[in-house]
Design a protein around this motif. Sequence first.
Motif, PDB file in Angstrom:
ATOM      1  N   ILE A   1    -137.857  63.070  -2.588  1.00  0.00           N
ATOM      2  CA  ILE A   1    -136.407  63.299  -2.728  1.00  0.00           C
ATOM      3  C   ILE A   1    -136.088  63.256  -4.221  1.00  0.00           C
ATOM      4  CG2 ILE A   1    -134.099  62.654  -1.939  1.00  0.00           C
ATOM      5  CD1 ILE A   1    -135.290  60.914   0.191  1.00  0.00           C
ATOM      6  N   PRO A   2    -136.420  64.312  -4.954  1.00  0.00           N
ATOM      7  CA  PRO A   2    -136.167  64.246  -6.396  1.00  0.00           C
ATOM      8  C   PRO A   2    -134.675  64.096  -6.677  1.00  0.00           C
ATOM      9  CG  PRO A   2    -136.968  66.422  -5.734  1.00  0.00           C
ATOM     10  CD  PRO A   2    -136.940  65.585  -4.513  1.00  0.00           C
ATOM     11  N   VAL A   3    -134.340  63.154  -7.535  1.00  0.00           N
ATOM     12  CA  VAL A   3    -132.924  62.952  -7.874  1.00  0.00           C
ATOM     13  C   VAL A   3    -132.462  64.164  -8.664  1.00  0.00           C
ATOM     14  CG1 VAL A   3    -131.292  61.533  -9.173  1.00  0.00           C
ATOM     15  CG2 VAL A   3    -133.175  60.455  -7.921  1.00  0.00           C
ATOM     16  N   GLN A   4    -131.334  64.706  -8.281  1.00  0.00           N
ATOM     17  CA  GLN A   4    -130.795  65.851  -9.024  1.00  0.00           C
ATOM     18  C   GLN A   4    -129.615  65.373  -9.862  1.00  0.00           C
ATOM     19  OE1 GLN A   4    -130.475  69.550  -6.892  1.00  0.00           O
ATOM     20  NE2 GLN A   4    -132.044  68.967  -5.457  1.00  0.00           N
ATOM     21  N   ILE A   5    -129.824  65.389 -11.179  1.00  0.00           N
ATOM     22  CA  ILE A   5    -128.803  64.894 -12.103  1.00  0.00           C
ATOM     23  C   ILE A   5    -127.786  66.013 -12.338  1.00  0.00           C
ATOM     24  CG2 ILE A   5    -128.407  63.925 -14.427  1.00  0.00           C
ATOM     25  CD1 ILE A   5    -130.312  62.164 -12.894  1.00  0.00           C
ATOM     26  N   PRO A   6    -126.511  65.720 -12.206  1.00  0.00           N
ATOM     27  CA  PRO A   6    -125.534  66.797 -12.431  1.00  0.00           C
ATOM     28  C   PRO A   6    -125.389  67.102 -13.917  1.00  0.00           C
ATOM     29  CG  PRO A   6    -124.407  64.739 -12.074  1.00  0.00           C
ATOM     30  CD  PRO A   6    -125.867  64.439 -11.898  1.00  0.00           C
ATOM     31  N   CYS A   7    -124.818  68.221 -14.201  1.00  0.00           N
ATOM     32  CA  CYS A   7    -124.572  68.614 -15.590  1.00  0.00           C
ATOM     33  C   CYS A   7    -123.370  67.808 -16.108  1.00  0.00           C
ATOM     34  CB  CYS A   7    -124.280  70.107 -15.561  1.00  0.00           C
ATOM     35  SG  CYS A   7    -123.589  70.714 -17.055  1.00  0.00           S
ATOM     36  N   SER A   8    -123.473  67.268 -17.322  1.00  0.00           N
ATOM     37  CA  SER A   8    -122.385  66.409 -17.803  1.00  0.00           C
ATOM     38  C   SER A   8    -121.102  67.210 -18.033  1.00  0.00           C
ATOM     39  CB  SER A   8    -122.805  65.638 -19.050  1.00  0.00           C
ATOM     40  OG  SER A   8    -122.951  66.531 -20.110  1.00  0.00           O
ATOM     41  N   THR A   9    -121.227  68.498 -18.331  1.00  0.00           N
ATOM     42  CA  THR A   9    -120.016  69.337 -18.475  1.00  0.00           C
ATOM     43  C   THR A   9    -119.270  69.400 -17.146  1.00  0.00           C
ATOM     44  OG1 THR A   9    -121.441  70.704 -19.845  1.00  0.00           O
ATOM     45  CG2 THR A   9    -119.253  71.589 -19.370  1.00  0.00           C
ATOM     46  N   ALA A  10    -120.037  69.519 -16.050  1.00  0.00           N
ATOM     47  CA  ALA A  10    -119.409  69.594 -14.729  1.00  0.00           C
ATOM     48  C   ALA A  10    -118.694  68.282 -14.412  1.00  0.00           C
ATOM     49  CB  ALA A  10    -120.478  69.882 -13.673  1.00  0.00           C
TER      50      ALA A  10
ATOM     51  N   LYS B   1    -117.461  66.133 -16.603  1.00  0.00           N
ATOM     52  CA  LYS B   1    -116.252  66.006 -17.444  1.00  0.00           C
ATOM     53  C   LYS B   1    -115.135  66.920 -16.925  1.00  0.00           C
ATOM     54  CE  LYS B   1    -118.653  64.651 -21.620  1.00  0.00           C
ATOM     55  NZ  LYS B   1    -119.397  65.305 -22.694  1.00  0.00           N
ATOM     56  N   ARG B   2    -115.528  68.094 -16.453  1.00  0.00           N
ATOM     57  CA  ARG B   2    -114.517  69.012 -15.888  1.00  0.00           C
ATOM     58  C   ARG B   2    -113.824  68.345 -14.697  1.00  0.00           C
ATOM     59  NH1 ARG B   2    -117.798  72.904 -14.039  1.00  0.00           N
ATOM     60  NH2 ARG B   2    -117.983  74.020 -15.993  1.00  0.00           N
ATOM     61  N   ALA B   3    -114.643  67.697 -13.860  1.00  0.00           N
ATOM     62  CA  ALA B   3    -114.086  67.026 -12.681  1.00  0.00           C
ATOM     63  C   ALA B   3    -113.162  65.878 -13.098  1.00  0.00           C
ATOM     64  CB  ALA B   3    -115.228  66.503 -11.809  1.00  0.00           C
ATOM     65  N   LEU B   4    -113.597  65.110 -14.090  1.00  0.00           N
ATOM     66  CA  LEU B   4    -112.789  63.957 -14.518  1.00  0.00           C
ATOM     67  C   LEU B   4    -111.473  64.430 -15.143  1.00  0.00           C
ATOM     68  CD1 LEU B   4    -115.639  61.683 -15.896  1.00  0.00           C
ATOM     69  CD2 LEU B   4    -114.125  61.161 -13.961  1.00  0.00           C
ATOM     70  N   LYS B   5    -111.530  65.533 -15.870  1.00  0.00           N
ATOM     71  CA  LYS B   5    -110.308  66.059 -16.494  1.00  0.00           C
ATOM     72  C   LYS B   5    -109.318  66.474 -15.405  1.00  0.00           C
ATOM     73  CE  LYS B   5    -108.809  68.987 -20.213  1.00  0.00           C
ATOM     74  NZ  LYS B   5    -108.434  70.359 -19.918  1.00  0.00           N
ATOM     75  N   LEU B   6    -109.835  67.152 -14.387  1.00  0.00           N
ATOM     76  CA  LEU B   6    -108.960  67.583 -13.288  1.00  0.00           C
ATOM     77  C   LEU B   6    -108.326  66.364 -12.610  1.00  0.00           C
ATOM     78  CD1 LEU B   6    -108.003  70.048 -11.664  1.00  0.00           C
ATOM     79  CD2 LEU B   6    -110.064  69.867 -10.284  1.00  0.00           C
ATOM     80  N   LEU B   7    -109.162  65.370 -12.374  1.00  0.00           N
ATOM     81  CA  LEU B   7    -108.681  64.164 -11.699  1.00  0.00           C
ATOM     82  C   LEU B   7    -107.637  63.431 -12.548  1.00  0.00           C
ATOM     83  CD1 LEU B   7    -109.415  63.052  -8.953  1.00  0.00           C
ATOM     84  CD2 LEU B   7    -111.228  61.715 -10.003  1.00  0.00           C
ATOM     85  N   SER B   8    -107.833  63.457 -13.858  1.00  0.00           N
ATOM     86  CA  SER B   8    -106.918  62.698 -14.727  1.00  0.00           C
ATOM     87  C   SER B   8    -105.513  63.311 -14.737  1.00  0.00           C
ATOM     88  CB  SER B   8    -107.474  62.609 -16.155  1.00  0.00           C
ATOM     89  OG  SER B   8    -107.460  63.896 -16.724  1.00  0.00           O
ATOM     90  N   GLY B   9    -105.431  64.609 -14.369  1.00  0.00           N
ATOM     91  CA  GLY B   9    -104.106  65.236 -14.342  1.00  0.00           C
ATOM     92  C   GLY B   9    -103.428  65.131 -12.985  1.00  0.00           C
ATOM     93  N   ALA B  10    -104.076  64.476 -12.026  1.00  0.00           N
ATOM     94  CA  ALA B  10    -103.529  64.447 -10.668  1.00  0.00           C
ATOM     95  C   ALA B  10    -102.418  63.414 -10.546  1.00  0.00           C
ATOM     96  CB  ALA B  10    -104.642  64.108  -9.679  1.00  0.00           C
TER      97      ALA B  10
ATOM     98  N   ASP C   1    -122.814  57.924 -10.455  1.00  0.00           N
ATOM     99  CA  ASP C   1    -123.221  57.103 -11.613  1.00  0.00           C
ATOM    100  C   ASP C   1    -122.679  57.721 -12.901  1.00  0.00           C
ATOM    101  OD1 ASP C   1    -124.597  55.141 -10.269  1.00  0.00           O
ATOM    102  OD2 ASP C   1    -126.557  56.141 -10.415  1.00  0.00           O
ATOM    103  N   MET C   2    -122.840  59.044 -13.021  1.00  0.00           N
ATOM    104  CA  MET C   2    -122.389  59.696 -14.261  1.00  0.00           C
ATOM    105  C   MET C   2    -120.862  59.669 -14.360  1.00  0.00           C
ATOM    106  SD  MET C   2    -123.375  63.376 -15.895  1.00  0.00           S
ATOM    107  CE  MET C   2    -125.137  63.251 -15.878  1.00  0.00           C
ATOM    108  N   ILE C   3    -120.208  59.858 -13.231  1.00  0.00           N
ATOM    109  CA  ILE C   3    -118.739  59.790 -13.228  1.00  0.00           C
ATOM    110  C   ILE C   3    -118.281  58.408 -13.695  1.00  0.00           C
ATOM    111  CG2 ILE C   3    -116.774  59.619 -11.620  1.00  0.00           C
ATOM    112  CD1 ILE C   3    -117.941  62.103 -10.200  1.00  0.00           C
ATOM    113  N   LEU C   4    -118.924  57.376 -13.158  1.00  0.00           N
ATOM    114  CA  LEU C   4    -118.537  56.000 -13.525  1.00  0.00           C
ATOM    115  C   LEU C   4    -118.784  55.757 -15.011  1.00  0.00           C
ATOM    116  CD1 LEU C   4    -119.897  54.132 -10.382  1.00  0.00           C
ATOM    117  CD2 LEU C   4    -117.506  54.147 -11.149  1.00  0.00           C
ATOM    118  N   CYS C   5    -119.864  56.352 -15.480  1.00  0.00           N
ATOM    119  CA  CYS C   5    -120.257  56.121 -16.865  1.00  0.00           C
ATOM    120  C   CYS C   5    -119.330  56.847 -17.853  1.00  0.00           C
ATOM    121  CB  CYS C   5    -121.704  56.585 -16.955  1.00  0.00           C
ATOM    122  SG  CYS C   5    -122.380  56.608 -18.529  1.00  0.00           S
ATOM    123  N   LYS C   6    -118.794  58.006 -17.427  1.00  0.00           N
ATOM    124  CA  LYS C   6    -118.018  58.833 -18.368  1.00  0.00           C
ATOM    125  C   LYS C   6    -116.512  58.759 -18.136  1.00  0.00           C
ATOM    126  CE  LYS C   6    -121.629  62.244 -19.288  1.00  0.00           C
ATOM    127  NZ  LYS C   6    -122.054  61.641 -20.536  1.00  0.00           N
ATOM    128  N   MET C   7    -116.053  57.952 -17.189  1.00  0.00           N
ATOM    129  CA  MET C   7    -114.645  58.072 -16.808  1.00  0.00           C
ATOM    130  C   MET C   7    -113.662  57.355 -17.724  1.00  0.00           C
ATOM    131  SD  MET C   7    -114.669  55.931 -13.288  1.00  0.00           S
ATOM    132  CE  MET C   7    -113.049  55.234 -13.140  1.00  0.00           C
TER     133      MET C   7
END
Length: 569
Positions: A196-205, A207-216, A333-339
Motif C-alpha cells: 500500500i504505497p503511501v501517495q503524498i499529495p502535491c503541496s500546491t493542491a 494549499k489550494r484546498a486550504l485557501k478555499l476553506l479559509s474563505g468559507a 497530515d499535510m493539511i495539518l502541517c500547512k494550515m
Amino acid sequence: MNYITENPNAALTDGMHLLVDALKINGVEAIYGVVGIPVTDLARYAQKAGIRYIGFRHEQSAGHAAAISGYLTKKPGICLTVSAPGFLNGLTALTEATINGFPMIQISGSSDRNIIDLQQGDYEGLDQMNVAKPFVKAAYRINRPQDIAIGVARAIRAALSGRPGGVYLDITTAMLSTTMDVHEAQASLFTPVDPIPVQIPCSTAVKRALKLLSGATKPLVIIGKGAAYSQAEGQLKEFIEKTGIPFLPMSMAKGVLPDDHPQCAASARSLVLGQADVVMLVGARLNWLLNHGKGKKWNPNAKFIQLDVCAEEMDSNRPIEAPVVGSICASLDMILCKMEPFNIRCGEAWMKSINAVKQANAEKMQQKLNTPTEPMNYFNSLKAVSEVLQDYKDIYLVNEGANALDNTRNIVNMYHPRLRLDTGTWGVMGVGMGYSIGAAVTGGKQVLAVEGDSAFGFSGMEIETICRYRLPITVLVLNNGGIYRGDEKGQGQNGDPAPTMLMPEARYDRLIEAFGGMAFHVTTPEELKEALSAALASKSPALINCVIDPSVGLESGHIGNLNPHSTVK
Ligand code: OXT
Ligand code: ADP
Ligand code: MG
C-alpha cells in the motif's frame, strides 16, 4: 509451518501445497469459503498449516465475510470457491467489494482449460477469468506452480494499492496437482514490499484546498468510509477540533468521530447540505448517496474540496474546485502541517444554526422514540436496542434492510471507527451474516446484526455457520412481515400474497433453535431489552425475532424517491 518443514524428505511439492505456503507467508490468517472439486484439499492443507478456514453454506456470504475482513484490516480478505457455480455465487460479493473499495481476493478452482476453450462440456466448465473481468479490479490466472508466488503477489498488490477492490485469482485443477522441485518452489516464495504505497499529495493542491476553506463562512467536512478504511480518525479529530468545522458522517463512517461529538451534523443533514458553501469530502464519493453533489439538496454555489486516492474520481459528478489526490492520512497530515497561516476557523453563527436544527430534530426524534405502540414500531424497538448498547459501545453493528437500515442508522449512535458495517455503496441485501461472521472472526469482538426480515432471508442459513463456529453473534430480526411493510394485499385473482409480503407470523427464532443457539421471541420493548441483554451477555450465537407492526414501514425506507412512480422526487 510450510511444506518443507512438514515434509523434510520430500523432493517434490505441488500447486496446492505451494499456494497454501504462499498465502501463509503473506500473512493470510483466515479463508472463507465453500469446498468441493477441486479445492477441498486446499482448505484442509490451509487448516493444517494454521490458516483458519471458515466453511459457509453459500459462497456469497463467504465472499461478504472476506470483503469485510479486508475493510477492517487493510489486508485482502480471502474467499475460496469451487468452479463455475461456486465461482459465480462468490462473484456478487467480489463485485460488491470492488464497488465499496474493500480489498478482497476470490480464489477459485477452475476446470480443464482445453475442454472449456473448445466448449466441450467439462464438469463445471466456465471461462471464469473472463467472466470475472468486468466486475473486478483485476483478474489473473495461475497456470503453473512456479507462477504462484508472483500470482499471489499481483493479486495482493491489485487488491490493496490505489483504491482498494476485489481481485479474482483463477487456479486451474491441473495447476493444483502439478508438481515441482520442493526447494525451487520454496525459493520462489516472497512477500511484496510496501503493497500500500503511501501517495503524498502535491503541496500546491493542499494549499489550494486550504485557501478555499479559509474563505468559507459555512464550511462542512463529509467523512466517508474511505476515511474509516484509511484509519484516519486521529488526523480527522485533530483537524475537526482545531478548525471547529462541522462534519457529516456517511453511513459506514459513523463512529470515525463519535456521533455525540458536538460538531457532528448528522441530525442536521438537510441543513448542512443545503447551506454549506465549501464542502470537504474525505474518502466519500459524490455518488447517489450524496445526490451526486447537485440538485435541490445542495447549495448550488457550494465549492468542493475532495481528498481521495483515486485521481479519476475528481469531477466524476460535478466540478471539484480543489482536488487533493493522495492517501487520506498523508493528505490530512499535510493539511495539518500547512494550515496555520490560513487561519481556518468555523464561525460561531454557522455552528449555532446547525445546533438549533440538531436540537429541533432531536426533540422530534425523542417524541417518536418515547411513543409506545402495540405492536412495536421501528422507533420504540430501536430505542430499546440503543439503550442496551450503551453498555456495548465497542461491538460491531451489522445492519441491513430498508426501514430496519435507515432507522437503525439514525437511532443507534456509533462511538468508535469501523464498527458500523452495512449495505454500503450498492445498498445490497445479503451482507448480514457474512459481514457478521467476517467481523467476529477478524476483529475478535462480538457482533449485533440488526436485520430486516427480508434482508435476513438472503443469508439466513449462515445461522448454522455461526452456531458451528460458536461465534459471538446476536441476530436481531426486525420482523414486520415483509419487504418494507407486511400488510399489503395481493392484487392477483388467485389469492397469492402481494409482492412485498413475507410471513408476518414467521418465527425466525426457531431457525437458531435447530442449531442449538439461543432463541428469543419478543413483542414489547421490555422483552426486547431483556432478550438483547441476555444474548449479548452470553457472547454466544443468538437470534431474536422481534415483532414489528406490519403497517409502519415506508416503501424503500428513506429512498422511496428512487422508485420510478414515486411522487416524492
Ligand atoms: O435534516 P433532515 O431534516 O433532512 O433530517 C434528516 C436527518 O437530519 C435526521 N436525523 C436525525 N434526527 C434526529 N436524531 C438523529 N439521530 C438523526 N439522524 C439523522 O433524519 C433525517 C434523515 O436522515 P438520514 O437518514 O441521514 O438522511 P437521508 O436523507 O435518509 O439520507 C440519504 C441517504 C441516501 C444517504 C441514506 O438514506 C442512506 O444511506 N440510505 C441507504 C439506503 C439503502 O441503501 N437502502 C437499502 C436498499 S433499499 C431496497 O433496495 C431493498 N431491497 C431490494 C434489493 C436489494 N437492495 N438488494 C438485493 C440483493 N435484492 C433486492 C430489498 C429486498 S431493501 C430490501 C429489503 C427490505 O425489507 P426488510 O424486511 O429487510 O426491511 P424493512 O424495510 O425493515 O421491512
Ligand atoms: P461513502 O459511501 O462512505 O461515501 P465511498 O465508498 O463512496 O464512501 O468513498 C470512499 C472513497 O475513499 C473512494 O473514492 C476511495 O477511492 C477513497 N479511498 C479509499 N481508501 C483511501 C485511502 N487510503 N486514501 C485516500 N482515499 C481512499
Ligand atoms: Mg421487513
